[in-house]
Scaffold this motif. Structure first.
Motif, PDB file in Angstrom:
ATOM      1  N   MET A 125       0.870  -1.176   0.000  1.00 55.37           N
ATOM      2  CA  MET A 125       0.000   0.000   0.000  1.00 55.37           C
ATOM      3  C   MET A 125       0.908   1.227   0.000  1.00 55.37           C
ATOM      4  N   ASP A 126       0.905   1.949  -1.103  1.00 49.78           N
ATOM      5  CA  ASP A 126       1.757   3.129  -1.254  1.00 49.78           C
ATOM      6  C   ASP A 126       0.943   4.381  -0.936  1.00 49.78           C
ATOM      7  N   LEU A 127       1.192   4.941   0.222  1.00 51.11           N
ATOM      8  CA  LEU A 127       0.540   6.194   0.606  1.00 51.11           C
ATOM      9  C   LEU A 127       1.549   7.338   0.622  1.00 51.11           C
ATOM     10  N   LYS A 128       2.677   7.117  -0.017  1.00 53.03           N
ATOM     11  CA  LYS A 128       3.717   8.143  -0.074  1.00 53.03           C
ATOM     12  C   LYS A 128       3.636   8.938  -1.370  1.00 53.03           C
ATOM     13  N   LYS A 129       3.527   8.233  -2.499  1.00 52.24           N
ATOM     14  CA  LYS A 129       3.550   8.910  -3.796  1.00 52.24           C
ATOM     15  C   LYS A 129       2.291   8.700  -4.617  1.00 52.24           C
ATOM     16  N   ASN A 130       1.815   7.447  -4.687  1.00 52.05           N
ATOM     17  CA  ASN A 130       0.799   7.109  -5.675  1.00 52.05           C
ATOM     18  C   ASN A 130      -0.613   6.905  -5.146  1.00 52.05           C
ATOM     19  N   GLY A 131      -0.756   6.535  -3.890  1.00 51.24           N
ATOM     20  CA  GLY A 131      -2.080   6.200  -3.382  1.00 51.24           C
ATOM     21  C   GLY A 131      -2.596   4.932  -4.038  1.00 51.24           C
ATOM     22  N   THR A 132      -1.803   3.850  -3.956  1.00 56.17           N
ATOM     23  CA  THR A 132      -2.162   2.602  -4.613  1.00 56.17           C
ATOM     24  C   THR A 132      -2.060   1.412  -3.665  1.00 56.17           C
ATOM     25  N   VAL A 133      -2.752   0.343  -4.045  1.00 55.32           N
ATOM     26  CA  VAL A 133      -2.626  -0.955  -3.378  1.00 55.32           C
ATOM     27  C   VAL A 133      -2.361  -1.963  -4.474  1.00 55.32           C
ATOM     28  N   GLN A 134      -1.357  -2.819  -4.278  1.00 50.74           N
ATOM     29  CA  GLN A 134      -1.011  -3.791  -5.300  1.00 50.74           C
ATOM     30  C   GLN A 134      -0.613  -5.116  -4.669  1.00 50.74           C
ATOM     31  N   ILE A 135      -0.671  -6.153  -5.470  1.00 47.07           N
ATOM     32  CA  ILE A 135      -0.167  -7.455  -5.061  1.00 47.07           C
ATOM     33  C   ILE A 135       1.341  -7.440  -5.272  1.00 47.07           C
ATOM     34  N   GLY A 136       2.058  -7.985  -4.305  1.00 48.16           N
ATOM     35  CA  GLY A 136       3.507  -8.104  -4.418  1.00 48.16           C
ATOM     36  C   GLY A 136       4.228  -6.881  -3.888  1.00 48.16           C
ATOM     37  N   PRO A 137       5.552  -6.985  -3.832  1.00 52.89           N
ATOM     38  CA  PRO A 137       6.353  -5.850  -3.365  1.00 52.89           C
ATOM     39  C   PRO A 137       6.256  -4.678  -4.330  1.00 52.89           C
ATOM     40  N   GLY A 138       6.357  -3.471  -3.779  1.00 57.02           N
ATOM     41  CA  GLY A 138       6.347  -2.278  -4.611  1.00 57.02           C
ATOM     42  C   GLY A 138       7.698  -2.058  -5.259  1.00 57.02           C
ATOM     43  N   LYS A 139       7.744  -1.073  -6.153  1.00 57.75           N
ATOM     44  CA  LYS A 139       9.004  -0.744  -6.820  1.00 57.75           C
ATOM     45  C   LYS A 139       9.978  -0.071  -5.872  1.00 57.75           C
ATOM     46  N   GLU A 140       9.431   0.668  -4.903  1.00 64.62           N
ATOM     47  CA  GLU A 140      10.267   1.373  -3.933  1.00 64.62           C
ATOM     48  C   GLU A 140      10.349   0.581  -2.640  1.00 64.62           C
ATOM     49  N   LYS A 141      11.417   0.794  -1.909  1.00 66.25           N
ATOM     50  CA  LYS A 141      11.599   0.122  -0.624  1.00 66.25           C
ATOM     51  C   LYS A 141      10.493   0.561   0.338  1.00 66.25           C
ATOM     52  N   PRO A 142       9.878  -0.397   1.043  1.00 67.21           N
ATOM     53  CA  PRO A 142       8.815  -0.020   1.981  1.00 67.21           C
ATOM     54  C   PRO A 142       9.381   0.708   3.208  1.00 67.21           C
ATOM     55  N   ASP A 143       8.570   1.606   3.759  1.00 67.61           N
ATOM     56  CA  ASP A 143       8.954   2.287   4.996  1.00 67.61           C
ATOM     57  C   ASP A 143       8.691   1.384   6.201  1.00 67.61           C
ATOM     58  N   ILE A 144       7.739   0.469   6.035  1.00 60.92           N
ATOM     59  CA  ILE A 144       7.367  -0.441   7.116  1.00 60.92           C
ATOM     60  C   ILE A 144       6.926  -1.765   6.510  1.00 60.92           C
ATOM     61  N   VAL A 145       7.334  -2.858   7.162  1.00 60.58           N
ATOM     62  CA  VAL A 145       6.919  -4.200   6.763  1.00 60.58           C
ATOM     63  C   VAL A 145       6.163  -4.801   7.939  1.00 60.58           C
ATOM     64  N   LEU A 146       4.912  -5.196   7.678  1.00 51.69           N
ATOM     65  CA  LEU A 146       4.061  -5.783   8.711  1.00 51.69           C
ATOM     66  C   LEU A 146       3.800  -7.241   8.345  1.00 51.69           C
ATOM     67  N   THR A 147       4.150  -8.150   9.243  1.00 49.36           N
ATOM     68  CA  THR A 147       3.974  -9.585   9.012  1.00 49.36           C
ATOM     69  C   THR A 147       2.975 -10.120  10.009  1.00 49.36           C
ATOM     70  N   MET A 148       1.966 -10.842   9.502  1.00 45.61           N
ATOM     71  CA  MET A 148       0.925 -11.379  10.380  1.00 45.61           C
ATOM     72  C   MET A 148       0.159 -12.482   9.665  1.00 45.61           C
ATOM     73  N   ALA A 149      -0.682 -13.173  10.441  1.00 42.31           N
ATOM     74  CA  ALA A 149      -1.561 -14.196   9.881  1.00 42.31           C
ATOM     75  C   ALA A 149      -2.734 -13.521   9.181  1.00 42.31           C
ATOM     76  N   ASP A 150      -3.318 -14.245   8.265  1.00 46.78           N
ATOM     77  CA  ASP A 150      -4.473 -13.777   7.509  1.00 46.78           C
ATOM     78  C   ASP A 150      -5.592 -13.313   8.450  1.00 46.78           C
ATOM     79  N   ASN A 151      -5.945 -14.136   9.421  1.00 52.08           N
ATOM     80  CA  ASN A 151      -7.021 -13.784  10.356  1.00 52.08           C
ATOM     81  C   ASN A 151      -6.684 -12.556  11.193  1.00 52.08           C
ATOM     82  N   THR A 152      -5.420 -12.374  11.521  1.00 51.68           N
ATOM     83  CA  THR A 152      -5.009 -11.210  12.305  1.00 51.68           C
ATOM     84  C   THR A 152      -5.278  -9.924  11.540  1.00 51.68           C
ATOM     85  N   PHE A 153      -4.946  -9.906  10.241  1.00 49.04           N
ATOM     86  CA  PHE A 153      -5.182  -8.703   9.452  1.00 49.04           C
ATOM     87  C   PHE A 153      -6.674  -8.408   9.339  1.00 49.04           C
ATOM     88  N   VAL A 154      -7.463  -9.451   9.134  1.00 48.52           N
ATOM     89  CA  VAL A 154      -8.921  -9.272   9.054  1.00 48.52           C
ATOM     90  C   VAL A 154      -9.442  -8.709  10.385  1.00 48.52           C
TER      91      VAL A 154
END
Length: 122
Positions: free
Chosen positions: A52-81
């Protein structure tokens, strides 16, 4: 382009986030300027990345972005829901070990408010 990935409940959440951000990118971008990389594990143990790029583009995409992320959040599917639905908050998930954070911790603190802002009004 859809951000739906079969086998992940989080897909529906990312579809909703994408719709809200694309409809009005300035609002979420003003709340949390950063690139969020979400690493979500499903019950089968497979990991999927959404960015989720909220720095330049305002986009959500599958996979890593072109730019280095400012934050990486790792969790289970149910946790995010649960975070998105409000059943669980970020600090509690972190304390319980359900959420792992690498990078800008200030952005992690803005995650709950950001998800609340992007949640469809019912």
């Amino acid at each position: 382009m859809s951000v739906n990935v079969p086998g992940y409940k989080s897909s529906a959440v990312f579809e909703a986030l994408k719709s809200k951000i694309e409809a009005n990118p300035k609002d979420p971008m003003s709340k949390a300027k950063g690139i969020f990389e979400f690493r979500i594990k499903n019950p089968e143990g497979n990991e999927q990345v959404w960015t989720m790029d909220l720095k330049k583009n305002g986009t959500v995409q599958i996979g890593p972005g072109k730019e280095k992320p400012d934050i990486v959040l790792t969790m289970a599917d149910n946790t995010f829901v649960d975070l998105y639905s409000g059943k669980l908050n970020g600090p509690k998930a972190l304390i319980l070990g359900k959420l792992k954070v690498k990078g800008n911790l200030a952005l992690a603190g803005k995650l709950d408010g950001l998800l609340k802002l992007l949640k469809p009004k019912s």
